[in-house]
Motif scaffolding. Structure first.
Motif, PDB file in Angstrom:
ATOM      1  N   LYS A  93       0.933  -1.374   0.081  1.00 57.22           N
ATOM      2  CA  LYS A  93      -0.117  -0.182   0.328  1.00 57.22           C
ATOM      3  C   LYS A  93       0.546   1.381   0.319  1.00 57.22           C
ATOM      4  CE  LYS A  93      -4.398  -1.641   1.573  1.00 57.22           C
ATOM      5  NZ  LYS A  93      -5.672  -1.353   2.370  1.00 57.22           N
ATOM      6  N   GLY A  94       1.918   1.244   0.125  1.00 57.40           N
ATOM      7  CA  GLY A  94       2.916   2.564   0.429  1.00 57.40           C
ATOM      8  C   GLY A  94       3.995   2.571  -1.174  1.00 57.40           C
ATOM      9  N   ARG A  95       3.462   2.042  -1.913  1.00 55.24           N
ATOM     10  CA  ARG A  95       3.758   2.005  -3.488  1.00 55.24           C
ATOM     11  C   ARG A  95       2.870   2.377  -3.892  1.00 55.24           C
ATOM     12  NH1 ARG A  95       6.034  -3.877  -1.980  1.00 55.24           N
ATOM     13  NH2 ARG A  95       7.754  -4.443  -1.628  1.00 55.24           N
ATOM     14  N   ARG A  96       1.557   2.743  -3.769  1.00 55.71           N
ATOM     15  CA  ARG A  96       0.588   3.065  -4.303  1.00 55.71           C
ATOM     16  C   ARG A  96      -0.221   4.447  -3.785  1.00 55.71           C
ATOM     17  NH1 ARG A  96      -0.972   0.241  -8.596  1.00 55.71           N
ATOM     18  NH2 ARG A  96      -1.937   1.571  -9.413  1.00 55.71           N
ATOM     19  N   LEU A  97      -0.576   5.106  -4.960  1.00 53.10           N
ATOM     20  CA  LEU A  97      -0.874   6.476  -4.453  1.00 53.10           C
ATOM     21  C   LEU A  97      -2.366   5.950  -3.945  1.00 53.10           C
ATOM     22  CD1 LEU A  97      -0.042   8.491  -7.487  1.00 53.10           C
ATOM     23  CD2 LEU A  97       0.686   8.631  -5.396  1.00 53.10           C
ATOM     24  N   ASP A  98      -3.190   6.509  -3.388  1.00 51.26           N
ATOM     25  CA  ASP A  98      -4.242   6.909  -2.993  1.00 51.26           C
ATOM     26  C   ASP A  98      -5.701   7.344  -3.895  1.00 51.26           C
ATOM     27  OD1 ASP A  98      -4.630   9.765  -1.746  1.00 51.26           O
ATOM     28  OD2 ASP A  98      -4.602   9.387  -0.337  1.00 51.26           O
ATOM     29  N   GLN A  99      -6.836   8.171  -4.016  1.00 47.53           N
ATOM     30  CA  GLN A  99      -7.588   8.414  -5.071  1.00 47.53           C
ATOM     31  C   GLN A  99      -7.283   9.417  -5.380  1.00 47.53           C
ATOM     32  OE1 GLN A  99      -9.159   6.669  -7.821  1.00 47.53           O
ATOM     33  NE2 GLN A  99      -8.096   4.852  -6.732  1.00 47.53           N
ATOM     34  N   ALA A 103      -6.308  11.880  -8.022  1.00 43.82           N
ATOM     35  CA  ALA A 103      -7.284  13.223  -8.634  1.00 43.82           C
ATOM     36  C   ALA A 103      -6.510  14.103  -8.521  1.00 43.82           C
ATOM     37  CB  ALA A 103      -8.432  13.180  -7.419  1.00 43.82           C
ATOM     38  N   THR A 104      -5.733  14.484  -7.631  1.00 39.72           N
ATOM     39  CA  THR A 104      -4.403  15.263  -8.116  1.00 39.72           C
ATOM     40  C   THR A 104      -3.685  15.261  -8.957  1.00 39.72           C
ATOM     41  OG1 THR A 104      -4.848  16.185  -5.347  1.00 39.72           O
ATOM     42  CG2 THR A 104      -2.899  16.910  -6.708  1.00 39.72           C
ATOM     43  N   LEU A 105      -3.249  14.666  -9.338  1.00 40.51           N
ATOM     44  CA  LEU A 105      -2.577  14.284 -10.277  1.00 40.51           C
ATOM     45  C   LEU A 105      -2.897  14.986 -11.229  1.00 40.51           C
ATOM     46  CD1 LEU A 105       0.052  11.969  -9.919  1.00 40.51           C
ATOM     47  CD2 LEU A 105       1.027  14.149  -9.158  1.00 40.51           C
ATOM     48  N   GLN A 106      -4.336  14.223 -12.036  1.00 40.42           N
ATOM     49  CA  GLN A 106      -4.746  13.987 -12.746  1.00 40.42           C
ATOM     50  C   GLN A 106      -5.251  15.684 -13.384  1.00 40.42           C
ATOM     51  OE1 GLN A 106      -7.992  11.558 -12.249  1.00 40.42           O
ATOM     52  NE2 GLN A 106      -6.834   9.552 -13.018  1.00 40.42           N
ATOM     53  N   ALA A 107      -5.612  16.495 -12.432  1.00 43.81           N
ATOM     54  CA  ALA A 107      -6.185  18.089 -12.526  1.00 43.81           C
ATOM     55  C   ALA A 107      -4.664  18.285 -12.893  1.00 43.81           C
ATOM     56  CB  ALA A 107      -6.613  18.289 -11.195  1.00 43.81           C
ATOM     57  N   GLN A 160       3.525   8.507   3.608  1.00 44.20           N
ATOM     58  CA  GLN A 160       3.310   7.060   3.979  1.00 44.20           C
ATOM     59  C   GLN A 160       3.384   6.235   3.102  1.00 44.20           C
ATOM     60  OE1 GLN A 160       2.810   6.514   6.912  1.00 44.20           O
ATOM     61  NE2 GLN A 160       1.457   8.226   7.665  1.00 44.20           N
ATOM     62  N   ALA A 161       4.620   7.456   2.191  1.00 45.95           N
ATOM     63  CA  ALA A 161       5.072   6.367   1.109  1.00 45.95           C
ATOM     64  C   ALA A 161       6.782   5.735   0.506  1.00 45.95           C
ATOM     65  CB  ALA A 161       5.562   7.873   0.020  1.00 45.95           C
ATOM     66  N   ARG A 162       6.783   4.331  -0.425  1.00 51.01           N
ATOM     67  CA  ARG A 162       7.625   3.372  -0.510  1.00 51.01           C
ATOM     68  C   ARG A 162       8.341   3.951  -1.748  1.00 51.01           C
ATOM     69  NH1 ARG A 162       8.377  -0.336   3.459  1.00 51.01           N
ATOM     70  NH2 ARG A 162       6.761  -0.244   4.365  1.00 51.01           N
ATOM     71  N   VAL A 163       9.417   3.400  -2.467  1.00 50.70           N
ATOM     72  CA  VAL A 163      10.251   4.335  -2.996  1.00 50.70           C
ATOM     73  C   VAL A 163       9.384   3.700  -4.454  1.00 50.70           C
ATOM     74  CG1 VAL A 163      12.219   3.727  -4.674  1.00 50.70           C
ATOM     75  CG2 VAL A 163      12.790   4.304  -2.315  1.00 50.70           C
ATOM     76  N   ALA A 164       9.126   2.895  -4.605  1.00 53.74           N
ATOM     77  CA  ALA A 164       7.796   2.649  -5.839  1.00 53.74           C
ATOM     78  C   ALA A 164       6.538   3.537  -6.360  1.00 53.74           C
ATOM     79  CB  ALA A 164       7.552   1.116  -5.670  1.00 53.74           C
ATOM     80  N   ILE A 165       6.293   4.127  -4.965  1.00 56.15           N
ATOM     81  CA  ILE A 165       5.142   5.229  -5.848  1.00 56.15           C
ATOM     82  C   ILE A 165       5.379   6.322  -6.319  1.00 56.15           C
ATOM     83  CG2 ILE A 165       5.915   6.923  -3.793  1.00 56.15           C
ATOM     84  CD1 ILE A 165       3.044   6.658  -3.178  1.00 56.15           C
ATOM     85  N   GLU A 168       3.911   5.471 -10.196  1.00 58.39           N
ATOM     86  CA  GLU A 168       3.326   6.108 -10.173  1.00 58.39           C
ATOM     87  C   GLU A 168       3.112   7.178 -10.342  1.00 58.39           C
ATOM     88  OE1 GLU A 168      -1.290   5.344  -9.405  1.00 58.39           O
ATOM     89  OE2 GLU A 168      -0.203   4.925  -7.942  1.00 58.39           O
ATOM     90  N   ILE A 169       3.483   8.111  -9.612  1.00 59.76           N
ATOM     91  CA  ILE A 169       4.243   8.979  -9.830  1.00 59.76           C
ATOM     92  C   ILE A 169       4.560   9.675 -11.123  1.00 59.76           C
ATOM     93  CG2 ILE A 169       4.434  11.743  -9.014  1.00 59.76           C
ATOM     94  CD1 ILE A 169       4.706  10.475  -6.129  1.00 59.76           C
ATOM     95  N   GLY A 170       5.939   9.475 -10.992  1.00 62.24           N
ATOM     96  CA  GLY A 170       6.454   9.972 -12.478  1.00 62.24           C
ATOM     97  C   GLY A 170       5.201   9.983 -13.694  1.00 62.24           C
ATOM     98  N   GLU A 171       4.831   8.828 -13.796  1.00 61.31           N
ATOM     99  CA  GLU A 171       3.711   8.158 -15.229  1.00 61.31           C
ATOM    100  C   GLU A 171       2.887   9.104 -14.702  1.00 61.31           C
ATOM    101  OE1 GLU A 171       2.189   3.791 -16.680  1.00 61.31           O
ATOM    102  OE2 GLU A 171       2.342   4.445 -14.789  1.00 61.31           O
ATOM    103  N   ARG A 172       2.255   9.590 -14.359  1.00 58.51           N
ATOM    104  CA  ARG A 172       0.905   9.876 -13.956  1.00 58.51           C
ATOM    105  C   ARG A 172       1.571  11.944 -14.799  1.00 58.51           C
ATOM    106  NH1 ARG A 172      -3.885   7.358 -13.043  1.00 58.51           N
ATOM    107  NH2 ARG A 172      -3.548   5.860 -11.588  1.00 58.51           N
ATOM    108  N   LEU A 173       2.323  12.796 -14.193  1.00 56.81           N
ATOM    109  CA  LEU A 173       3.190  13.448 -14.849  1.00 56.81           C
ATOM    110  C   LEU A 173       3.830  12.980 -15.906  1.00 56.81           C
ATOM    111  CD1 LEU A 173       4.582  14.205 -10.903  1.00 56.81           C
ATOM    112  CD2 LEU A 173       2.391  15.950 -12.398  1.00 56.81           C
ATOM    113  N   GLN A 174       3.772  12.230 -16.817  1.00 54.23           N
ATOM    114  CA  GLN A 174       4.806  11.854 -17.859  1.00 54.23           C
ATOM    115  C   GLN A 174       6.259  12.685 -17.996  1.00 54.23           C
ATOM    116  OE1 GLN A 174       2.316  12.177 -21.268  1.00 54.23           O
ATOM    117  NE2 GLN A 174       0.279  13.101 -19.758  1.00 54.23           N
ATOM    118  N   ALA A 175       6.481  12.488 -16.448  1.00 54.80           N
ATOM    119  CA  ALA A 175       7.474  13.280 -16.502  1.00 54.80           C
ATOM    120  C   ALA A 175       8.925  11.699 -17.576  1.00 54.80           C
ATOM    121  CB  ALA A 175       8.478  13.164 -15.556  1.00 54.80           C
TER     122      ALA A 175
END
Length: 260
Positions: A93-99, A103-107, A160-165, A168-175
Motif C-alpha cells: 500500500k505504500g507503493r501506490r497512491l490513494d484516490q 485525482a490531484t495529479l490528473q488535475a 506513508q510512501a515507499r520508493v516505488a510510489i 506512479e507519480i512520474g507516470e501520471r506527470l509524464q516525466a
C-alpha cells in the motif's frame, strides 16, 4: 564478612584508533567480561532514536514553507496506506497512491507535465531524515539542474510512501525520470540517513534494478554538495543515455577530491 572490592576499569580495545574513521560500533572496550556501561547506554539510546525515526511524521508545514521559499510548486500526496501501522504492515500500500492523490495529479495543467524530472519527497522509514535534510539538499541541487537545463515538475510531498510510489507519480506527470528523496531505514549508527533514487521512464511495475541509488545523505555521511553533484551527473547521464539502473554507471568525479 570479607570486604571484597570489584575494580573493573575499562580496558581499551586495540582498534580504538579506528573509531576516528567511522560511526560504526567498533572497539568498544570492555570492563571485566562485559561491555562498558556507557556503551550499553549509548546502544539503548541509538535504538530509541531508530524507533522514533520509524514512527516520525513529516513536518508538512515546515517543508511547505521552505519549498515555497524556493518558488517551487508543491503537490501534497498520500499513499494507499491509511496510517503508519498499515504502512509498516502492508508495504504494497505504500507503493501506490490513494484516490485523492490520483485525482490531484490528473488535475495538473499541461504546463506541469512532460518535464525532465519529477522530484518526490517521501517519508519512507525515517521522516526525521526528510525533515532535516531534504530542503537543504535541494537548495544545492536545484541550481545545478537549472544550469544543466533540466526541467523540473512540481515537487511532490508524499506521506506513508515507499520508493516505488515514484513510478506512479512520474507516470501520471509524464516525466522522463524521477528523483525520489526518501528517509532510509534507520540503523544504530544513524537514524537520519536520506536516500535518493533515480528512475528513467517511470512506470508502475518497475523493479529495483532499473534504479540508481545514492544513500546516506546527511551531514555525517555523504554531505549535500558532493551528493548534489553526483545526482546531477547521474540525471544528466540518464537523460543522455535514456536509461537508469544497473546499465547506468557512476563515473562521477567529485571536483573537491581532485588535485591540481
Amino acid at each position: 564478612m570479607s570486604n571484597i572490592q570489584h575494580q573493573h576499569t575499562v580496558k581499551e580495545d586495540p582498534w580504538s584508533s579506528l573509531k576516528a574513521f567511522t560511526s560504526a560500533r567498533i572497539a568498544l572496550g570492555r570492563t571485566g567480561t562485559a561491555i562498558p556501561l556507557k556503551e550499553v547506554l549509548a546502544f539503548k539510546l541509538a535504538h530509541a532514536h531508530a524507533r522514533d525515526a520509524v514512527y516520525s511524521r513529516l513536518d508538512n508545514n515546515l517543508l511547505l514553507e521552505e519549498l515555497h521559499a524556493s518558488l517551487l510548486p508543491v503537490l501534497l500526496l498520500h499513499s494507499s496506506a491509511a496510517d503508519r501501522h498499515e504502512y509498516l504492515q502492508r508495504p504494497d500500500k505504500g507503493r501506490r497512491l490513494d484516490q485523492e492523490s490520483i485525482a490531484t495529479l490528473q488535475a495538473q495543467p499541461d504546463a506541469f507535465m512532460h518535464r525532465d524530472v519529477a522530484i518526490i519527497i517521501a517519508d519512507g522509514l525515517s521522516a526525521t531524515a526528510i525533515n532535516i535534510h531534504a530542503v537543504p539538499f535541494l537548495n544545492h541541487l536545484l541550481p545545478l539542474l537549472k544550469a544543466a537545463g533540466i526541467s523540473v515538475a512540481p515537487v511532490c510531498l508524499a506521506e506513508q510512501a515507499r520508493v516505488a510510489i515514484g513510478d506512479e507519480i512520474g507516470e501520471r506527470l509524464q516525466a522522463k525520470m524521477t528523483l525520489m528523496l526518501i528517509g532510509e531505514r534507520p540503523g544504530l549508527s544513524a537514524a537520519d540517513g536520506m536516500g535518493a533514487y533515480i528512475t528513467f521512464n517511470p512506470r508502475t511495475g518497475n523493479t529495483d534494478e532499473g534504479r540508481n541509488c545514492v544513500s546516506n545523505i546527511r551531514q555525517d555521511g555523504l554531505q549535500y554538495i558532493p551528493a548534489a553533484g553526483k545526482i546531477c551527473y547521474l540525471l544528466q547521464e540518464s537523460l543522455r543515455l535514456q536509461l537508469s539502473g544497473v546499465a547506468l554507471k557512476d563515473n562521477y568525479e567529485d571536483p573537491s577530491l581532485l588535485t591540481a
